[in-house]
Design a protein around this motif. Sequence first.
Motif, PDB file in Angstrom:
ATOM      1  N   PHE A  24       0.831  -1.199   0.000  1.00  0.00           N
ATOM      2  CA  PHE A  24       0.000   0.000   0.000  1.00  0.00           C
ATOM      3  C   PHE A  24       0.868   1.253   0.000  1.00  0.00           C
ATOM      4  O   PHE A  24       1.951   1.277   0.565  1.00  0.00           O
ATOM      5  N   ALA A  25       0.375   2.299  -0.641  1.00  0.00           N
ATOM      6  CA  ALA A  25       1.098   3.557  -0.780  1.00  0.00           C
ATOM      7  C   ALA A  25       1.247   4.264   0.557  1.00  0.00           C
ATOM      8  O   ALA A  25       0.323   4.274   1.368  1.00  0.00           O
ATOM      9  N   HIS A  26       2.414   4.869   0.754  1.00  0.00           N
ATOM     10  CA  HIS A  26       2.668   5.657   1.959  1.00  0.00           C
ATOM     11  C   HIS A  26       1.764   6.887   1.954  1.00  0.00           C
ATOM     12  O   HIS A  26       1.608   7.549   0.931  1.00  0.00           O
ATOM     13  N   GLY A  27       1.147   7.185   3.095  1.00  0.00           N
ATOM     14  CA  GLY A  27       0.313   8.370   3.209  1.00  0.00           C
ATOM     15  C   GLY A  27      -1.147   8.156   2.888  1.00  0.00           C
ATOM     16  O   GLY A  27      -1.980   8.993   3.177  1.00  0.00           O
ATOM     17  N   PHE A  28      -1.481   7.032   2.268  1.00  0.00           N
ATOM     18  CA  PHE A  28      -2.868   6.704   1.935  1.00  0.00           C
ATOM     19  C   PHE A  28      -3.318   5.565   2.843  1.00  0.00           C
ATOM     20  O   PHE A  28      -2.520   4.713   3.227  1.00  0.00           O
ATOM     21  N   GLU A  29      -4.599   5.535   3.163  1.00  0.00           N
ATOM     22  CA  GLU A  29      -5.101   4.495   4.053  1.00  0.00           C
ATOM     23  C   GLU A  29      -5.168   3.131   3.379  1.00  0.00           C
ATOM     24  O   GLU A  29      -4.804   2.131   3.977  1.00  0.00           O
ATOM     25  N   ILE A  40       7.766   7.233  -5.399  1.00  0.00           N
ATOM     26  CA  ILE A  40       8.886   8.166  -5.261  1.00  0.00           C
ATOM     27  C   ILE A  40       8.689   8.885  -3.933  1.00  0.00           C
ATOM     28  O   ILE A  40       7.716   9.621  -3.746  1.00  0.00           O
ATOM     29  N   ASP A  41       9.595   8.664  -3.005  1.00  0.00           N
ATOM     30  CA  ASP A  41       9.426   9.177  -1.641  1.00  0.00           C
ATOM     31  C   ASP A  41       9.330  10.689  -1.562  1.00  0.00           C
ATOM     32  O   ASP A  41       8.535  11.232  -0.808  1.00  0.00           O
TER      33      ASP A  41
END
Length: 122
Positions: A24-29, A40-41
């Motif tokens: 799962f994507a960072h920052g998204f639930e 891309i961080d």
Amino acid sequence: MKYFLFFIAFLFSIHSVYAEELVFAHGFEDLPIMPELKQIDDGQLKFDTPSGRIIEAVFTGEQTQRMAIKEFYTKTLPQLGWKVKEQGIQSFSFSRDEEELRFIIENSDPILVKIELMTVSK
């Protein structure tokens, strides 16, 4: 009957293995990342306001095609409660409750995918 039950158990085991492999994507639930894409961080923005939130993230893929990205998210996101809102070739979007999830695919090599999550007022 015995073989039928075995077949059903086999199908459930395949489904659970696939679900465990999703990242799962960072920052998204609950936004899965297509296996061919990498986040891309330093491409992430997040704003929380009294009227809602905005999250943006950027993903890249070396050997990924636009249609494969669209197909992955069109199949995956409805299982998470998202409804198809707009379908284009380079951009498409989904809605759920008071949020909109928009995908913008840029013509570049490697491919860049910008994903935006916004609160929308009804």
